[in-house]
Design a protein around this motif. Sequence first.
Motif, PDB file in Angstrom:
ATOM      1  N   UNK A  15      16.148 -25.672 -10.740  1.00  0.00           N
ATOM      2  CA  UNK A  15      16.487 -27.057 -10.342  1.00  0.00           C
ATOM      3  C   UNK A  15      17.533 -27.010  -9.221  1.00  0.00           C
ATOM      4  N   UNK A  16      18.535 -26.158  -9.423  1.00  0.00           N
ATOM      5  CA  UNK A  16      19.564 -25.999  -8.384  1.00  0.00           C
ATOM      6  C   UNK A  16      18.925 -25.528  -7.064  1.00  0.00           C
ATOM      7  N   UNK A  17      18.000 -24.555  -7.147  1.00  0.00           N
ATOM      8  CA  UNK A  17      17.371 -24.008  -5.936  1.00  0.00           C
ATOM      9  C   UNK A  17      16.567 -25.081  -5.205  1.00  0.00           C
ATOM     10  N   UNK A  18      15.896 -25.959  -5.966  1.00  0.00           N
ATOM     11  CA  UNK A  18      15.098 -27.019  -5.332  1.00  0.00           C
ATOM     12  C   UNK A  18      16.008 -28.058  -4.669  1.00  0.00           C
ATOM     13  N   UNK A  19      17.108 -28.419  -5.358  1.00  0.00           N
ATOM     14  CA  UNK A  19      18.060 -29.343  -4.720  1.00  0.00           C
ATOM     15  C   UNK A  19      18.709 -28.679  -3.501  1.00  0.00           C
ATOM     16  N   UNK A  20      18.960 -27.371  -3.603  1.00  0.00           N
ATOM     17  CA  UNK A  20      19.540 -26.660  -2.457  1.00  0.00           C
ATOM     18  C   UNK A  20      18.555 -26.685  -1.277  1.00  0.00           C
ATOM     19  N   UNK A  21      17.271 -26.519  -1.577  1.00  0.00           N
ATOM     20  CA  UNK A  21      16.256 -26.606  -0.512  1.00  0.00           C
ATOM     21  C   UNK A  21      16.317 -27.980   0.138  1.00  0.00           C
ATOM     22  N   UNK A  22      16.379 -29.019  -0.703  1.00  0.00           N
ATOM     23  CA  UNK A  22      16.447 -30.383  -0.156  1.00  0.00           C
ATOM     24  C   UNK A  22      17.638 -30.506   0.794  1.00  0.00           C
ATOM     25  N   UNK A  56      13.185 -32.781  -9.537  1.00  0.00           N
ATOM     26  CA  UNK A  56      13.073 -33.779 -10.598  1.00  0.00           C
ATOM     27  C   UNK A  56      11.913 -33.490 -11.552  1.00  0.00           C
ATOM     28  N   UNK A  57      10.891 -32.824 -11.036  1.00  0.00           N
ATOM     29  CA  UNK A  57       9.768 -32.452 -11.895  1.00  0.00           C
ATOM     30  C   UNK A  57      10.257 -31.458 -12.975  1.00  0.00           C
ATOM     31  N   UNK A 163       3.822 -38.037   6.121  1.00  0.00           N
ATOM     32  CA  UNK A 163       4.318 -38.938   5.080  1.00  0.00           C
ATOM     33  C   UNK A 163       4.383 -38.155   3.770  1.00  0.00           C
ATOM     34  N   UNK A 164       5.171 -38.603   2.812  1.00  0.00           N
ATOM     35  CA  UNK A 164       5.282 -37.839   1.558  1.00  0.00           C
ATOM     36  C   UNK A 164       3.951 -37.759   0.815  1.00  0.00           C
ATOM     37  N   UNK A 165       3.636 -36.583   0.286  1.00  0.00           N
ATOM     38  CA  UNK A 165       2.404 -36.400  -0.485  1.00  0.00           C
ATOM     39  C   UNK A 165       2.609 -36.863  -1.915  1.00  0.00           C
ATOM     40  N   UNK A 166       1.526 -36.935  -2.726  1.00  0.00           N
ATOM     41  CA  UNK A 166       1.699 -37.341  -4.116  1.00  0.00           C
ATOM     42  C   UNK A 166       2.482 -36.283  -4.897  1.00  0.00           C
ATOM     43  N   UNK A 167       3.357 -36.713  -5.737  1.00  0.00           N
ATOM     44  CA  UNK A 167       4.117 -35.825  -6.633  1.00  0.00           C
ATOM     45  C   UNK A 167       4.817 -34.683  -5.927  1.00  0.00           C
ATOM     46  N   UNK A 168       5.289 -34.917  -4.718  1.00  0.00           N
ATOM     47  CA  UNK A 168       6.050 -33.878  -4.024  1.00  0.00           C
ATOM     48  C   UNK A 168       5.205 -32.747  -3.490  1.00  0.00           C
ATOM     49  N   UNK A 169       3.880 -32.961  -3.361  1.00  0.00           N
ATOM     50  CA  UNK A 169       3.012 -31.882  -2.848  1.00  0.00           C
ATOM     51  C   UNK A 169       2.774 -32.065  -1.365  1.00  0.00           C
TER      52      UNK A 169
END
Length: 169
Positions: A15-22, A56-57, A163-169
């Motif tokens: 989760x930390x790594x994904x927020x860090x990516x963001x 968030x997933x 544009x953003x894809x469905x469910x973060x894809x």
Amino acid sequence: MAMKQHLVDAFNAQIQAEFQSAYVYLGMAAWFTENNLPGFAQWMRVQWEEETQHAMKLYDFLHNRGENVTLRPLTAPGGSYTSALDVFEHVHSHEQSITASINALYELALTEKDLPSQIVLQWFINEQVEEEALVIEIIERLKLVGSDGPSIYLLDRQMATRTPGPEGA
Ligand code: OFO
């Protein structure tokens, strides 16, 4: 069935790594805006949103399993790049490290025979293949146009259409 604590810890680290990516991609979005490439900036803002959705997933998954989310600190993203190509080369190496951490997490879920974790992580394994392929395609295009201003301008306009894809894809 409760999750093993070290698997919960590894999910929290992801989760930390994904927020860090963001956060890294938001820094890149700022760099593009400050360097007059609004289309690339828009692309990076979409990427920031997608990474937040990835985090968030995993966050929702831990709660659905009755486990605790423990948010960890983020570090300041690096902010100095020499060109759009340089930015995307950083994105590529960043995504390679994220792929490695997702794969390691999946291996842990296999060792622990935690089937729900394996299933949620399969989505991430596919997503990493797509993300890396997309980034390589952009790197190739940037190499092709080199420092040709009109071509970079056109590429910037194309990047703006993401544009953003469905469910973060
Ligand atoms: Fe979450 O896929 Fe990139 O980091």
